[in-house]
Design an enzyme around this catalytic site. Structure first.
Site, PDB file in Angstrom:
ATOM      1  N   ARG A  16      36.495  17.380  48.530  1.00  0.00           N
ATOM      2  CA  ARG A  16      36.611  16.611  49.764  1.00  0.00           C
ATOM      3  C   ARG A  16      35.397  15.720  49.938  1.00  0.00           C
ATOM      4  O   ARG A  16      34.279  16.128  49.613  1.00  0.00           O
ATOM      5  CB  ARG A  16      36.710  17.578  50.951  1.00  0.00           C
ATOM      6  CG  ARG A  16      37.323  16.983  52.194  1.00  0.00           C
ATOM      7  CD  ARG A  16      37.381  18.012  53.303  1.00  0.00           C
ATOM      8  NE  ARG A  16      38.143  19.214  52.976  1.00  0.00           N
ATOM      9  CZ  ARG A  16      38.268  20.243  53.804  1.00  0.00           C
ATOM     10  NH1 ARG A  16      37.661  20.213  54.976  1.00  0.00           N
ATOM     11  NH2 ARG A  16      38.976  21.290  53.456  1.00  0.00           N
ATOM     12  N   SER A 104      42.952  16.856  55.294  1.00  0.00           N
ATOM     13  CA  SER A 104      43.189  17.979  56.194  1.00  0.00           C
ATOM     14  C   SER A 104      42.900  17.562  57.637  1.00  0.00           C
ATOM     15  O   SER A 104      43.460  16.601  58.134  1.00  0.00           O
ATOM     16  CB  SER A 104      42.354  19.187  55.759  1.00  0.00           C
ATOM     17  OG  SER A 104      42.706  20.330  56.477  1.00  0.00           O
ATOM     18  N   HIS A 105      41.982  18.269  58.297  1.00  0.00           N
ATOM     19  CA  HIS A 105      41.672  17.985  59.697  1.00  0.00           C
ATOM     20  C   HIS A 105      40.369  17.197  59.839  1.00  0.00           C
ATOM     21  O   HIS A 105      39.863  17.039  60.939  1.00  0.00           O
ATOM     22  CB  HIS A 105      41.570  19.294  60.481  1.00  0.00           C
ATOM     23  CG  HIS A 105      40.510  20.217  59.961  1.00  0.00           C
ATOM     24  ND1 HIS A 105      40.711  20.970  58.821  1.00  0.00           N
ATOM     25  CD2 HIS A 105      39.259  20.477  60.383  1.00  0.00           C
ATOM     26  CE1 HIS A 105      39.608  21.674  58.589  1.00  0.00           C
ATOM     27  NE2 HIS A 105      38.725  21.387  59.514  1.00  0.00           N
ATOM     28  N   LYS A 114      43.666  19.371  47.358  1.00  0.00           N
ATOM     29  CA  LYS A 114      43.931  20.811  47.350  1.00  0.00           C
ATOM     30  C   LYS A 114      44.814  21.103  46.146  1.00  0.00           C
ATOM     31  O   LYS A 114      45.775  20.363  45.895  1.00  0.00           O
ATOM     32  CB  LYS A 114      44.622  21.249  48.644  1.00  0.00           C
ATOM     33  CG  LYS A 114      43.739  21.138  49.883  1.00  0.00           C
ATOM     34  CD  LYS A 114      44.472  21.573  51.138  1.00  0.00           C
ATOM     35  CE  LYS A 114      43.564  21.471  52.360  1.00  0.00           C
ATOM     36  NZ  LYS A 114      44.283  21.809  53.612  1.00  0.00           N
ATOM     37  N   ASP A 243      47.828  20.366  62.295  1.00  0.00           N
ATOM     38  CA  ASP A 243      46.704  19.570  61.829  1.00  0.00           C
ATOM     39  C   ASP A 243      47.221  18.428  60.956  1.00  0.00           C
ATOM     40  O   ASP A 243      48.435  18.249  60.792  1.00  0.00           O
ATOM     41  CB  ASP A 243      45.664  20.432  61.110  1.00  0.00           C
ATOM     42  CG  ASP A 243      46.105  20.915  59.742  1.00  0.00           C
ATOM     43  OD1 ASP A 243      47.310  20.891  59.453  1.00  0.00           O
ATOM     44  OD2 ASP A 243      45.227  21.328  58.963  1.00  0.00           O
ATOM     45  N   ASP A 245      47.476  17.761  57.843  1.00  0.00           N
ATOM     46  CA  ASP A 245      48.308  17.967  56.652  1.00  0.00           C
ATOM     47  C   ASP A 245      49.287  19.125  56.801  1.00  0.00           C
ATOM     48  O   ASP A 245      49.885  19.570  55.829  1.00  0.00           O
ATOM     49  CB  ASP A 245      47.457  18.132  55.395  1.00  0.00           C
ATOM     50  CG  ASP A 245      46.664  19.432  55.357  1.00  0.00           C
ATOM     51  OD1 ASP A 245      46.239  19.906  56.420  1.00  0.00           O
ATOM     52  OD2 ASP A 245      46.443  19.960  54.251  1.00  0.00           O
ATOM     53  N   ASP A 247      49.138  22.376  57.430  1.00  0.00           N
ATOM     54  CA  ASP A 247      48.986  23.767  56.982  1.00  0.00           C
ATOM     55  C   ASP A 247      48.301  24.648  58.023  1.00  0.00           C
ATOM     56  O   ASP A 247      48.104  25.831  57.795  1.00  0.00           O
ATOM     57  CB  ASP A 247      48.273  23.856  55.620  1.00  0.00           C
ATOM     58  CG  ASP A 247      46.855  23.306  55.628  1.00  0.00           C
ATOM     59  OD1 ASP A 247      46.344  22.907  56.698  1.00  0.00           O
ATOM     60  OD2 ASP A 247      46.242  23.268  54.541  1.00  0.00           O
ATOM     61  N   ARG A 248      47.959  24.064  59.201  1.00  0.00           N
ATOM     62  CA  ARG A 248      47.370  24.872  60.281  1.00  0.00           C
ATOM     63  C   ARG A 248      48.132  24.607  61.568  1.00  0.00           C
ATOM     64  O   ARG A 248      48.409  23.474  61.910  1.00  0.00           O
ATOM     65  CB  ARG A 248      45.890  24.540  60.456  1.00  0.00           C
ATOM     66  CG  ARG A 248      45.067  24.862  59.210  1.00  0.00           C
ATOM     67  CD  ARG A 248      43.577  24.856  59.500  1.00  0.00           C
ATOM     68  NE  ARG A 248      43.171  23.613  60.090  1.00  0.00           N
ATOM     69  CZ  ARG A 248      42.298  23.507  61.104  1.00  0.00           C
ATOM     70  NH1 ARG A 248      41.770  24.589  61.640  1.00  0.00           N
ATOM     71  NH2 ARG A 248      41.964  22.331  61.575  1.00  0.00           N
ATOM     72  N   HIS A 330      45.612  28.916  59.869  1.00  0.00           N
ATOM     73  CA  HIS A 330      46.351  29.107  58.619  1.00  0.00           C
ATOM     74  C   HIS A 330      47.136  30.420  58.742  1.00  0.00           C
ATOM     75  O   HIS A 330      46.550  31.462  59.047  1.00  0.00           O
ATOM     76  CB  HIS A 330      45.388  29.244  57.431  1.00  0.00           C
ATOM     77  CG  HIS A 330      44.702  27.977  57.039  1.00  0.00           C
ATOM     78  ND1 HIS A 330      45.279  27.040  56.225  1.00  0.00           N
ATOM     79  CD2 HIS A 330      43.468  27.501  57.341  1.00  0.00           C
ATOM     80  CE1 HIS A 330      44.440  26.035  56.034  1.00  0.00           C
ATOM     81  NE2 HIS A 330      43.331  26.286  56.701  1.00  0.00           N
TER      82      HIS A 330
END
Length: 466
Positions: A16, A104-105, A114, A243, A245, A247-248, A330
């Site tokens: 990242r 992501s966030h 990822k 979020d 992407d 995944d949360r 998650h």
């Protein structure tokens, strides 16, 4: 040919960086070359590739695919979508690995990668290995005569079908608010709400990598303000948020109370333990003691583990746990699903839980014990110093005979409750959290954290919340 990554970009769970500063197209190409080398070493030849809605994502995807092809590996390109859709593709599309380009966030100027290899998390030493391969140029080349056979796969509708399988028999027609935060979950939400029972109100489902409405991090309560207003104005049963992407997950009940990650896990645990009595349920070290106690009360085996989606997935594989989760939102369902973190599947499971458990989400949230705790407190510290500070704290606590859990940093049990201090694996921050029986006890726990930091030459300062 060799390549040097910016050292700050090679994280514990992913790669990242800031686009144009610490992350470039050349990095994406090098990741493709290194990952292709690892895939070929396992006898594989196909990698699923997806990307989120950030403005830089399509360009990074092109460079990544070029690198994969240069290493003799074909790409199955699933296009724009949430990270769990990429994980799903890696599971069902006869792929040997998968890479999602996502920030992501993080803020809009960040992006990253990822990865999964052979249906398993790719993290830690795997990521450092990509760095070493790039620095030495120890990549494999495409075999003689290789011609790339990349395929574009429109998998979104199949993914939505799979999500809806998780609802089981059609239950009550709940009235639900959804906030996709202009992230990659938006197109999935639009498809889901057309097919779910009940009445649905959506916010920001158009994908916009500039995130014009609010930052897509549902664990920061400030980012739930629009969802709270939507639920209140329309008298909805509950609200769901995602979020950048997908995944949360974030959630609020019908009164606007936040349902934090560990509280969601308590609801999911009750449902899963009905089907799998006595099962292991995993949560990270930031989770409330109330969660671990609740899992035990329901006949399950609670396990506290290290924070980090890759570390949790690895622990699930070791223990055979059907369910795990983190304070950060998650949630990992192995029971009737694949074991990866999927906020959209978790959203469907919250709807199902209200059906199966026979209570509204507001009732489920209201039945939980009132705990006095802080949000996740994060404060900056030099990357080179953060782990040393935790080690110093552990050494002093051990000398004092404190009751310490060392699973991930220092989680200290006291008569007042517990407090945690750990170093983030992804940012130059220390993370603290405390939970007590009452406000006076919480003040005493925070004073203990401050005292330990002061002995290491630091202060908590103005900490950001969740």
């Amino acid at each position: 040919m060799t390549h040097q990554f910016d050292p700050s970009s090679l994280r514990e769970y992913d790669i990242r960086g800031i686009v144009g500063q610490t992350l470039h197209d050349a990095d994406a190409y090098a990741i493709g070359r290194g990952f292709a080398t690892r895939v070929r070493a396992t006898g594989g030849s196909r990698v699923a590739v997806g990307y989120d809605g950030r403005l830089s994502s399509p360009g990074l995807a092109r460079a990544l695919v070029e690198g994969l092809n240069a290493g003799g590996v074909d790409a199955i390109e699933v296009g724009l979508g949430p990270t769990p859709m990429l994980y799903y593709a890696e599971m069902v599309e006869d792929a040997d690995g998968g890479i999602q380009i996502t920030g992501s966030h993080n803020p809009a100027n960040y992006n990253g990668f990822k990865m999964v290899l052979g249906h398993r998390p790719f993290f830690g030493e795997d990521i450092q290995d990509l760095g070493r391969m790039a620095a030495s140029g120890a990549w494999c080349d495409a075999p003689a005569g290789y011609v790339a056979a990349n395929k574009q796969r429109a998998i979104m509708d199949a993914y939505v079908d799979r999500l809806l399988e998780g609802l089981g028999a059609k239950g009550k027609a709940w009235r639900i608010g959804w906030d996709a935060g202009n992230g990659a979950a938006g197109p999935i939400v639009d498809r889901l709400v057309k097919r779910l029972p009940g009445e649905h109100f959506t916010l920001y489902t158009d994908v916009d990598g500039a995130f014009p409405n609010h930052h897509p991090d549902p664990t920061d309560e400030a980012n739930l303000a629009d969802l709270k207003a939507l639920v209140a104005e329309n008298t909805l049963d509950f609200g769901l948020a995602f979020d950048g992407d997908g995944d949360r997950i974030g959630a609020i009940d019908g009164t606007g109370r936040v349902i934090w990650g560990d509280q969601l896990l308590a609801i999911f645990a009750e449902m899963v333990l009905k089907d799998v009595p006595g099962a292991t349920i995993i949560a990270d070290v930031k989770a409330s003691q109330a969660l671990f106690d609740r899992v035990a009360e329901l006949g399950g085996k609670p396990v506290m583990w290290k924070t980090g989606h890759s570390l949790i997935k690895q622990k699930m594989l070791e223990t055979g746990a059907p369910l795990a989760g983190e304070m950060s939102g998650h949630v990992f369902f192995k029971h009737d699903y694949y074991g990866f973190d999927d906020a959209l599947y978790a959203a469907i499971q919250l709807i199902r839980a209200a059906d199966v458990l026979g209570h509204s989400v507001t009732e489920l949230r209201g039945a939980m014990p009132a705990m006095v705790n802080t949000p996740e407190l994060r404060f900056q510290v030099d990357d080179a110093r953060k782990f040393a500070v935790v080690d110093e704290v552990l050494e002093r606590l051990a000398a004092d005979g404190a009751d310490i859990d060392r699973t991930d940093g220092a989680r200290v049990n006291t008569p007042d409750g517990w407090w945690l201090l750990r170093a983030s694996n992804t940012q130059d921050v220390l993370v603290a959290r405390a939970e007590a029986n009452d406000e006076a006890g919480l003040d005493r726990l925070l004073a203990q954290i401050d005292a330990q930091l002061a002995l290491s030459g630091m202060e908590r300062g103005q900490a950001a919340g969740h």
